[in-house]
Design a protein around this motif. Structure first.
Motif, PDB file in Angstrom:
ATOM      1  N   UNK A   1       0.833  -1.190   0.000  1.00 24.77           N
ATOM      2  CA  UNK A   1       0.000   0.000   0.000  1.00 24.77           C
ATOM      3  C   UNK A   1       0.873   1.247   0.000  1.00 24.77           C
TER       4      UNK A   1
ATOM      5  N   UNK B   1      -4.420   0.975  -1.509  1.00 28.16           N
ATOM      6  CA  UNK B   1      -3.812  -0.347  -1.642  1.00 28.16           C
ATOM      7  C   UNK B   1      -3.350  -0.567  -3.081  1.00 28.16           C
TER       8      UNK B   1
ATOM      9  N   UNK C   1       5.229  -6.402   4.644  1.00 29.16           N
ATOM     10  CA  UNK C   1       6.257  -5.711   5.421  1.00 29.16           C
ATOM     11  C   UNK C   1       5.623  -4.519   6.104  1.00 29.16           C
ATOM     12  N   UNK C   2       5.953  -4.337   7.345  1.00 32.66           N
ATOM     13  CA  UNK C   2       5.337  -3.267   8.122  1.00 32.66           C
ATOM     14  C   UNK C   2       6.079  -1.952   7.972  1.00 32.66           C
ATOM     15  N   UNK C   3       7.317  -2.013   7.496  1.00 28.89           N
ATOM     16  CA  UNK C   3       8.116  -0.785   7.445  1.00 28.89           C
ATOM     17  C   UNK C   3       7.527   0.171   6.430  1.00 28.89           C
ATOM     18  N   UNK C   4       7.514   1.427   6.776  1.00 26.99           N
ATOM     19  CA  UNK C   4       7.177   2.466   5.816  1.00 26.99           C
ATOM     20  C   UNK C   4       8.456   3.078   5.285  1.00 26.99           C
TER      21      UNK C   4
ATOM     22  N   UNK D   1      11.002   6.291  14.438  1.00 21.53           N
ATOM     23  CA  UNK D   1      11.593   6.826  13.224  1.00 21.53           C
ATOM     24  C   UNK D   1      12.491   7.998  13.594  1.00 21.53           C
TER      25      UNK D   1
ATOM     26  N   UNK E   1      -0.080  -3.642  11.969  1.00 23.64           N
ATOM     27  CA  UNK E   1       1.164  -3.127  11.405  1.00 23.64           C
ATOM     28  C   UNK E   1       1.189  -3.191   9.889  1.00 23.64           C
ATOM     29  N   UNK E   2       0.461  -4.132   9.295  1.00 25.64           N
ATOM     30  CA  UNK E   2       0.565  -4.285   7.845  1.00 25.64           C
ATOM     31  C   UNK E   2      -0.405  -3.362   7.135  1.00 25.64           C
TER      32      UNK E   2
ATOM     33  N   UNK F   1      -0.624   4.762  10.410  1.00 27.98           N
ATOM     34  CA  UNK F   1      -0.055   4.926  11.725  1.00 27.98           C
ATOM     35  C   UNK F   1      -0.457   6.260  12.334  1.00 27.98           C
TER      36      UNK F   1
END
Lengths: 111, 114
Positions: free
Chosen positions: A31, A50, A96-99, B35, B98-99, B103
């Motif tokens: 997304x 998405x 993956x949760x990372x942005x 972050x 988290x997915x 946030x």
């Protein structure tokens, strides 16, 4: 390292005009999200689109996503002085949760 | 609380000093992220918790950086022997999922190392 690139880096328009910001990214995504950050404040989540969606609306915001071109755009219609802020796109890769963030577009709305 | 709370808002540290930055996420949010944001840049990922488990700390720039979330709610980011290059805004975010995102971010802690 940052994946996204926003374009333009800075944008100054008159109140009432529409503002368009673009974001390009490099890898496949789950997304893409747009955030706003006012000077000295935290990031505010605006909209999430998405990878299987092409367009999404929220109030005066319209986001498009073109996964073939790996790009997204954020349109703010009928801009207001309060829209003055930096706008960031952030991508979440598959499972993956990372942005991963771009460097942002600084938008100034002149009254 | 209603939002993500971070403290202090501003911190000035002398080079070599240790600092501790606190994040109080939204109650019930499982995921918590730290972050780092340099001036004029987008945020860069530091670390991720799911409840009390630190699942990813790959973004921590050095072993001087340490994060914990012992009871799965409040989190602390600790920086030992601060250096000038540590000067940045440190942002905490929490999320139910988290997915799926998105946030909720706190206002950040602006750290200045002099």
């Amino acid at each position: 390292s940052q994946q996204g690139e926003e374009d333009p880096q800075a944008l100054s328009i008159q109140e009432g005009e529409n503002a368009t910001m673009n974001c390009s990214y490099k890898t496949s995504i789950n997304n893409l999200q747009w955030y706003r950050q006012n000077s000295g404040r935290g990031l505010v989540h605006l909209i999430l689109i998405r990878s299987n969606e092409r367009e999404k609306h929220s109030g005066r915001l319209r986001v498009t996503l073109d996964t073939s071109k790996k790009s997204s755009s954020l349109l703010i219609t009928a801009s207001r002085a309060a829209d003055t802020a930096s706008y960031f796109c952030a991508t979440a890769m598959d499972s993956n949760y990372q942005l991963i963030w771009g460097a942002g577009t600084k938008l100034i709305i002149k009254p | 609380g209603a939002g993500v709370s971070q403290s202090p808002r501003y911190k000035v540290a002398k080079r070599g000093q240790d600092v501790a930055l606190r994040c109080d996420p939204i109650s019930g949010h499982v995921s918590l992220f730290w972050y780092q944001q340099a001036l004029g840049q987008g945020p860069e990922f530091l670390t991720y918790f799911q409840n009390e488990a630190q699942l990813d700390k790959s973004g921590l720039p050095s072993d001087r950086f340490f994060a914990e979330r012992p009871e799965g709610s409040v989190s602390t980011l600790k920086i030992q022997r601060t250096q000038q290059e540590d000067s940045a805004v440190y942002l905490c975010a929490s999320s139910l999922d988290s997915v799926r995102g998105g946030y909720t971010f706190g206002s950040g802690t602006r750290l200045t190392v002099v």
